[in-house]
Write a protein that holds these residues in place. Structure first.
Motif, PDB file in Angstrom:
ATOM      1  N   LEU A  94      -6.946  -0.161   1.042  1.00  0.00           N
ATOM      2  CA  LEU A  94      -7.585   0.857   0.209  1.00  0.00           C
ATOM      3  C   LEU A  94      -8.714   1.584   0.929  1.00  0.00           C
ATOM      4  O   LEU A  94      -8.871   2.800   0.767  1.00  0.00           O
ATOM      5  CB  LEU A  94      -8.104   0.213  -1.082  1.00  0.00           C
TER       6      LEU A  94
ATOM      7  N   LEU B 190       0.317   3.531  -3.205  1.00  0.00           N
ATOM      8  CA  LEU B 190      -0.307   4.824  -2.920  1.00  0.00           C
ATOM      9  C   LEU B 190       0.691   5.981  -3.006  1.00  0.00           C
ATOM     10  O   LEU B 190       0.334   7.125  -2.735  1.00  0.00           O
ATOM     11  CB  LEU B 190      -0.951   4.801  -1.543  1.00  0.00           C
TER      12      LEU B 190
ATOM     13  N   ALA C 253      -7.433   4.333   3.121  1.00  0.00           N
ATOM     14  CA  ALA C 253      -6.780   5.363   2.314  1.00  0.00           C
ATOM     15  C   ALA C 253      -7.785   6.309   1.671  1.00  0.00           C
ATOM     16  O   ALA C 253      -7.445   7.450   1.323  1.00  0.00           O
ATOM     17  CB  ALA C 253      -5.917   4.710   1.229  1.00  0.00           C
TER      18      ALA C 253
ATOM     19  N   ALA D 174      -6.083   6.391  -4.138  1.00  0.00           N
ATOM     20  CA  ALA D 174      -6.813   5.262  -3.559  1.00  0.00           C
ATOM     21  C   ALA D 174      -8.092   4.975  -4.330  1.00  0.00           C
ATOM     22  O   ALA D 174      -8.439   3.815  -4.587  1.00  0.00           O
ATOM     23  CB  ALA D 174      -7.131   5.546  -2.093  1.00  0.00           C
TER      24      ALA D 174
ATOM     25  N   GLY E  84       0.809  -1.210   0.000  1.00  0.00           N
ATOM     26  CA  GLY E  84       0.000   0.000   0.000  1.00  0.00           C
ATOM     27  C   GLY E  84       0.843   1.261   0.000  1.00  0.00           C
ATOM     28  O   GLY E  84       0.549   2.220  -0.730  1.00  0.00           O
TER      29      GLY E  84
END
Length: 416
Positions: free
Chosen positions: A96, A69, A99, A111, A65
């Motif tokens: 996600l 991201l 985020a 995201a 992530g």
């Protein structure tokens, strides 16, 4: 004293049997039996059963992530591999979903885009909630696009609206063109904003009628994960905080058919706030919830939620409930007498027109009932008397303005 009681008894007996007796309400059609059971514990158990990643999976997901991201610096190759690995991970939602609420707009935007690319359609609910709160216009567009990619066309209305604003028109237009091309919708060589908006509204109309997205080859969400999310939204109605309840209603009313199965089960909850919430949401879902009518019908016998049940039967198009609704035009309960004309109008019950006219014209009838009758008549077609009556209420300000506004908005939808 005995003589007085005796004479009083004779007088009451005479009134009950004599010429001045009050008109009796005809017996109501028999309803299916109402069987209610505690359901909040069930909802909490379903929500708590949501599968969580192991500690090792959590570490892996955090690393992927951070890279996908763009929260940490990495070369293009590493970032691309992390993005692909995250999108293929069955538990990508664990990274996600949080985020989507990140304080940085760029991270939320990223995201949202990743959600759309993931193909994990259960992320619809989290994206709908983001759509409610997102203030950045560009992120709103990407959220709407991600939703349609995951099988939810509710966001197309946001793309439509964005074409009316210079700052977002070009991007919204390009996304709309992509939406149309994916669905093999024919466009002119240089489509105008109006043409694109027209196509989006057609898709939006289909969505409202079916509750199923128009994009092909969308993978259905994992049933257990979906039920856990819907259950969590429904369970918040236990509390007194308005914002979580409003969030739940916003999400569930825009989720199409996804929430309908668990909402149907919730109708049999002994907790009245759960029954009420389920009925209100189903009424907003409308046609896609038609197959819940057999579960809604018994609630006409529930004093606490009968008026909500009447509205729901009208909104979902339950024409087989018309005899039950007609019978409630003459019951003593004002709420039921007010709700029944509205439902019958939505169900296009022309045979009730004369009775609705009587209710409208009866100066001794409750104002709620007369307003409901006016709405029902206008659903059936142009009725100058009903239009004049509603216009007078608006001009005089002697009726609840937000309710009149809601009825006007609904009428506009019916009369299109």
């Amino acid at each position: 004293m005995r003589r007085l009681l005796a004479s009083t008894g004779l007088a009451l007996s005479f009134c009950a049997c004599g010429g001045e007796q009050q008109p009796r309400t005809p017996p109501l059609p028999a309803l299916p039996p109402l069987s209610l059971q505690p359901f909040l514990p069930t909802l909490k158990a379903i929500a708590a059963a949501q599968k969580q990643p192991t500690e090792a999976e959590q570490r892996e997901l955090r690393e992927l992530g951070d890279l996908a991201l763009l929260l940490v610096e990495a070369d293009v190759r590493t970032a691309t591999r992390a993005e692909r690995a995250l999108l293929e991970h069955p538990l990508a939602w664990w990274v996600l979903e949080p985020a989507l609420q990140h304080e940085q707009v760029s991270t939320r935007r990223r995201a949202v885009w990743l959600c759309g690319q993931s193909g994990q359609s259960m992320l619809q609910l989290a994206l709908l909630l983001r759509l409610k709160y997102e203030a950045d216009p560009e992120t709103v567009l990407w959220t709407a696009d991600a939703l349609q990619r995951l099988g939810n066309d509710a966001g197309l209305a946001w793309l439509d609206a964005a074409m009316d604003h210079q700052a977002t028109a070009n991007q919204a237009g390009q996304l709309a063109i992509d939406v149309c091309r994916e669905r093999s919708i024919t466009l002119s060589e240089s489509p105008t904003w109006a043409e694109l908006q027209g196509k989006l509204r057609e898709l939006g109309s289909q969505w409202r009628q079916t509750g199923i997205g128009s994009r092909a080859n969308v993978t259905a969400p994992d049933e257990a994960q979906l039920r856990a999310r819907v259950a969590a939204h429904l369970a918040v109605t236990e509390g007194t905080l308005l914002r979580p309840v409003d969030d739940a209603r916003f999400v569930l009313t825009r989720a199409g058919r996804l929430a309908v199965p668990l909402l149907t089960s919730t109708l049999a909850a002994s907790e009245p706030y759960l029954r009420t919430m389920a009925l209100q949401v189903l009424a907003e879902i409308r046609a896609p919830a038609l197959d819940t009518r057999t579960a809604v019908l018994p609630l006409l016998g529930d004093p606490l939620t009968a008026s909500y049940a009447i509205r729901t039967l009208g909104e979902i198009g339950a024409t087989d409930a018309i005899p039950h609704l007609r019978a409630r035009l003459t019951v003593p309960d004002i709420e039921l007498r007010a709700a029944a004309p509205q439902a019958l109008g939505l169900l296009q019950d022309v045979e009730s027109k004369a009775t609705l006219t009587e209710r409208l014209q009866d100066a001794n009838e409750a104002l709620d009932v007369r307003v409901g009758a006016a709405f029902g008549l206008l659903c059936l077609g142009q009725t100058p008397e009903a239009e004049t009556f509603l216009a007078e209420r608006e001009a005089k300000g002697d009726y609840h303005a937000p309710t009149l506004a809601r009825l006007r908005e609904r009428l506009a939808q019916v009369q299109r």
